[in-house]
Each structure stands twice: as C-alpha cells, then as structure tokens.
Design a protein around this motif. Structure first.
Motif, PDB file in Angstrom:
ATOM      1  N   PRO A 144       0.813  -1.212   0.000  1.00 57.30           N
ATOM      2  CA  PRO A 144       0.000   0.000   0.000  1.00 57.30           C
ATOM      3  C   PRO A 144       0.849   1.267   0.000  1.00 57.30           C
ATOM      4  CG  PRO A 144       0.215  -0.827   2.215  1.00 57.30           C
ATOM      5  CD  PRO A 144       0.943  -1.805   1.327  1.00 57.30           C
ATOM      6  N   GLU A 145       0.196   2.381  -0.242  1.00 60.34           N
ATOM      7  CA  GLU A 145       0.830   3.675  -0.027  1.00 60.34           C
ATOM      8  C   GLU A 145       1.072   3.834   1.470  1.00 60.34           C
ATOM      9  OE1 GLU A 145       1.629   5.928  -2.325  1.00 60.34           O
ATOM     10  OE2 GLU A 145       0.727   4.981  -4.092  1.00 60.34           O
ATOM     11  N   ILE A 146       2.057   4.654   1.831  1.00 60.43           N
ATOM     12  CA  ILE A 146       2.364   4.860   3.246  1.00 60.43           C
ATOM     13  C   ILE A 146       1.158   5.438   3.980  1.00 60.43           C
ATOM     14  CG2 ILE A 146       3.376   7.136   2.818  1.00 60.43           C
ATOM     15  CD1 ILE A 146       4.601   4.637   5.456  1.00 60.43           C
ATOM     16  N   SER A 172      11.255   2.235  -0.640  1.00 62.47           N
ATOM     17  CA  SER A 172      10.142   1.355  -0.985  1.00 62.47           C
ATOM     18  C   SER A 172       8.795   2.061  -0.867  1.00 62.47           C
ATOM     19  CB  SER A 172      10.157   0.120  -0.075  1.00 62.47           C
ATOM     20  OG  SER A 172      11.298  -0.673  -0.333  1.00 62.47           O
ATOM     21  N   PHE A 173       8.750   3.112  -0.047  1.00 66.92           N
ATOM     22  CA  PHE A 173       7.506   3.854   0.120  1.00 66.92           C
ATOM     23  C   PHE A 173       7.499   5.167  -0.666  1.00 66.92           C
ATOM     24  CE2 PHE A 173       6.644   1.496   4.204  1.00 66.92           C
ATOM     25  CZ  PHE A 173       5.450   0.939   3.760  1.00 66.92           C
ATOM     26  N   LEU A 174       8.626   5.492  -1.292  1.00 64.41           N
ATOM     27  CA  LEU A 174       8.698   6.739  -2.060  1.00 64.41           C
ATOM     28  C   LEU A 174       8.108   6.513  -3.454  1.00 64.41           C
ATOM     29  CD1 LEU A 174      12.199   8.162  -1.113  1.00 64.41           C
ATOM     30  CD2 LEU A 174      10.030   9.353  -0.865  1.00 64.41           C
ATOM     31  N   LYS A 175       7.079   7.244  -3.775  1.00 67.93           N
ATOM     32  CA  LYS A 175       6.431   7.120  -5.073  1.00 67.93           C
ATOM     33  C   LYS A 175       6.817   8.316  -5.942  1.00 67.93           C
ATOM     34  CE  LYS A 175       4.384   3.425  -3.658  1.00 67.93           C
ATOM     35  NZ  LYS A 175       4.821   2.109  -4.136  1.00 67.93           N
ATOM     36  N   GLY A 176       7.735   8.084  -6.864  1.00 69.75           N
ATOM     37  CA  GLY A 176       8.175   9.175  -7.725  1.00 69.75           C
ATOM     38  C   GLY A 176       9.650   9.468  -7.533  1.00 69.75           C
ATOM     39  N   GLN A 180      12.664  15.217  -5.899  1.00 68.67           N
ATOM     40  CA  GLN A 180      11.646  16.255  -5.887  1.00 68.67           C
ATOM     41  C   GLN A 180      11.206  16.542  -4.458  1.00 68.67           C
ATOM     42  OE1 GLN A 180       9.476  14.745  -9.954  1.00 68.67           O
ATOM     43  NE2 GLN A 180       8.332  16.096  -8.588  1.00 68.67           N
ATOM     44  N   ALA A 181      11.325  17.796  -4.065  1.00 63.29           N
ATOM     45  CA  ALA A 181      11.037  18.174  -2.680  1.00 63.29           C
ATOM     46  C   ALA A 181       9.601  17.867  -2.290  1.00 63.29           C
ATOM     47  CB  ALA A 181      11.334  19.661  -2.476  1.00 63.29           C
ATOM     48  N   ASP A 182       8.637  18.062  -3.217  1.00 65.06           N
ATOM     49  CA  ASP A 182       7.239  17.848  -2.846  1.00 65.06           C
ATOM     50  C   ASP A 182       6.955  16.368  -2.568  1.00 65.06           C
ATOM     51  OD1 ASP A 182       7.673  17.242  -5.505  1.00 65.06           O
ATOM     52  OD2 ASP A 182       5.655  17.797  -6.152  1.00 65.06           O
ATOM     53  N   ILE A 183       7.612  15.461  -3.318  1.00 69.91           N
ATOM     54  CA  ILE A 183       7.410  14.026  -3.112  1.00 69.91           C
ATOM     55  C   ILE A 183       8.013  13.588  -1.774  1.00 69.91           C
ATOM     56  CG2 ILE A 183       8.095  11.740  -3.944  1.00 69.91           C
ATOM     57  CD1 ILE A 183       7.744  12.800  -6.779  1.00 69.91           C
ATOM     58  N   VAL A 184       9.224  14.058  -1.502  1.00 73.89           N
ATOM     59  CA  VAL A 184       9.869  13.712  -0.237  1.00 73.89           C
ATOM     60  C   VAL A 184       9.121  14.337   0.931  1.00 73.89           C
ATOM     61  CG1 VAL A 184      11.979  13.910   1.126  1.00 73.89           C
ATOM     62  CG2 VAL A 184      12.119  13.402  -1.315  1.00 73.89           C
ATOM     63  N   ASP A 185       8.661  15.573   0.743  1.00 74.09           N
ATOM     64  CA  ASP A 185       7.907  16.247   1.805  1.00 74.09           C
ATOM     65  C   ASP A 185       6.633  15.470   2.144  1.00 74.09           C
ATOM     66  OD1 ASP A 185       7.403  18.713   3.507  1.00 74.09           O
ATOM     67  OD2 ASP A 185       5.611  18.750   2.253  1.00 74.09           O
TER      68      ASP A 185
END
Length: 358
Positions: A144-146, A172-176, A180-185
């Motif tokens: 699943p997504e986190i 494993s939970f990072l999508k993208g 990119q700061a918005d994805i990590v944020d």
C-alpha cells in the motif's frame, strides 16, 4: 496582536476570554487552543514533560533518526542490531538503550530472513533470545501507499504499544522522484504521522548518492531532496567504507540536535555484526578487547581524574562539573572527551567513561 485570518484579537475576543479563564494571573499568561500553546519559559517544566533519552547520547523518545549509507554497507544489519539493543535494553555500538517494544517494517528481505538475522545478532552478541518477544515484524500482504498503511495501523493498533518503529528502506515507500522536494515532503509528513499515530520514535534507513559515497557532509551524501537531512533529529551515516579480505572497515558520522556533538565511530562489519574499534598509532582500526590501556596524554589523564572526582552513583558525570574541576571552558572539555577513548555522551550534559582495553 492578531489571531486567525489576520483578525485583531481584542479584549472581548473569545480567544482572549478563554485564555483569561485558563490563567487569571496576567503575570503568567498561558494561551492554549487546538493548534498551539503559549506559556512563559519559566513555566515550561510545569506543562511539558522533559525529553527522555531512548538511545543515550543519540536520540530521545518520540524523536526521529535517519540511518544512511551506501548499498551493501550493512544498514539493515545495523538497524536490526539497534532493534535487538532496544528490545533487550542493552548497548548499541557503545550507546546505552532504554528497553522498549520495537516494530520493524522491513520491505526488502521478508519476515523470516529478518527473524534469522535477529537470532544471529543475539547469538553473536551474547544477548538472551527472549528479547525477541519485544521485536515485532510487520509483513505486508500487499504493497500500500504509506498513507494507507498509516490509516490501517491507526485502526488496528493502540497507541503506545511500540516504543520505536523502524522503516527499512525508505525508497520502498517513495512514489516518484526522490529528488523532488514535494514528493519527499509528502513522504516525510506521512511517516511523521505514522510515528504520531503510534506515539513512537521513528528510525528510517536510506541510501546515499553513488557519486558521493565516502565523501561529503551528512546532508550532501543523503540521496534525494535535502529535506531528508533537515527533518530528522539525528543523522547516523556510514560515510566511508573500506573492503578488507573478509570484512568491511567503516566510518560512521553522527549529527544530532538534542545532545552534545559525538565523535565519528570507527567500526568493523564482519559476519553480520558491527564492532566498535579504536585507532592505533598507525591509524589501523582494531577491535577493543583485553587489558586496560593507560591514557594517551596529559589531557586525557586530567579529564579522567576530573571524571572520577565528579561521577555519580550511576557512573555518569556532569560536563559542567568537569568544566569547573578542570578550570577550562566547555568546548575544551568536549574536545578532550572526543580525543579520549572510552568516553560516551549519555544525555544532555552528562558523560560516562569505560576504560579502553587492548
């Protein structure tokens, strides 16, 4: 003075009336709502509990730590060894740990391999395997997504069961794109919410940029957006790796906000076990074991003498007392501590000494 939506707060404002009812003494103005709380600094101890160490010298309870390093440098082994230390209340690389239940969200090797790794670490470290009852492994039946995992855990598990949650690995939970700061944020906000939901400390394993392995500062080495380096209270990084015949010789760099600075650690990773080493005169790292060594110089001898004079029943001494006894500034004492093997910072302003052996 302004309140929400930039609207002035007057004497007849409901917010102010609430604060008056909460604290009639205007000398001790105490304002509180669902979003924030304001109080005099001399009243903090009455309303906010002190930060309690989880890993003495490294991490407080309910705080977050990032373990990072190159591929195949042993990040999963070192985090599993930490889980064993927390579950048994023993030391981890020389840092005393408070005993708690640990939840491992392991996304690479699977639960059985993780169990075997825990057993191996217990056997090699001489730790009773009964501590394994305090280590829980989350096995995902889907991926699943986190956010979905957080929601599922919130619905299924009561808060305060686990003192620590370990996520290995982060990607494993990072999508993208992790740059990119918005994805990590978004990822950071979700794992922060996960730790808040479970009321736990959070430890995350992550990799470094291949181009930067073995060099650069902590924040520069961490792969992806610099948000990774700014969010965690403690950064624990494998920054240099040298391959030997049957083991790895590694240097660990530590950065922490809530404790005094820690010196780099020299360690060996052999047969799934990390061993803290000391450097001899020829700069070769060798494991410590055997007979006590004398202090290397007069500064170390002076520090040890001051420590013995000021240590309390629990074997620790206040750095402020060492400063007073040695009649030097605090930075000088910290420098002596870093240069003298056997000294470990175990809390805010305290130090413990264990004579080094050879």
């Amino acid at each position: 003075m302004y309140g929400f939506k930039n609207e002035p707060i007057g004497f007849d404002s409901p917010v102010v009336l609430q604060s008056k009812a909460h604290n009639l003494n205007t000398q001790d103005f105490h304002f509180e709502n669902d979003i924030f709380e304001i109080m005099p600094s001399n009243k903090i101890a009455e309303h906010v509990p002190p930060d309690t160490p989880l890993i003495h010298g490294l991490l407080c309870q309910k705080h977050k730590m990032l373990i990072y390093g190159p591929s195949k440098s042993g990040k999963s082994f070192i985090s599993t060894a930490l889980a064993v230390a927390l579950a048994s209340g023993s030391d981890w690389l020389g840092f005393p740990c408070e005993k708690c239940k640990v939840l491992i969200i392991e996304l690479e090797n699977g639960p059985y391999a993780t169990m075997e790794r825990i057993e191996h670490i217990c056997e090699k470290s001489g730790i009773d395997k009964t501590c394994m009852k305090n280590i829980y492994i989350l096995r995902l039946k889907s991926f699943p997504e986190i956010a979905a995992l957080r929601e599922a855990l919130a619905q299924s598990i009561k808060s305060d069961i686990y003192g620590t949650v370990i996520i290995d690995p982060a990607y494993s939970f990072l999508k993208g794109n992790e740059n990119q700061a918005d994805i990590v944020d978004a990822f950071i906000r979700e794992i922060d919410g996960l730790a808040g939901t479970l009321n736990s400390s959070l430890i995350v394993c992550h990799h470094v940029r291949k181009a930067k392995e073995g060099s650069g500062s902590s924040i520069d080495m961490i792969s992806g957006s610099s948000i990774f380096g700014r969010y965690f209270q403690t950064l624990f990084g494998i920054v240099r790796v040298k391959k030997r015949n049957y083991y790895l010789q590694e240097t660990i760099e530590i950065a922490t906000r809530c404790f005094p600075p820690q010196p780099n650690l020299s360690v060996e990773f052999r047969d799934g076990i990390f061993t803290v080493c000391e450097k001899t005169d020829n700069e070769k790292a060798t494991p410590s074991a055997g007979v006590s060594k004398p202090a290397k110089n007069d500064k170390s001898a002076k520090l040890i003498k001051a420590y013995e004079k000021n240590k309390s029943e629990d074997g620790t001494a206040k750095i402020s007392d060492l400063v007073s006894t040695m009649n030097v500034v605090r930075n000088t004492v910290i420098s002596y501590i870093k240069q003298t093997p056997g000294f470990v910072l175990v809390g805010k302003g305290r130090v413990k000494y264990s004579p080094q052996t050879e």
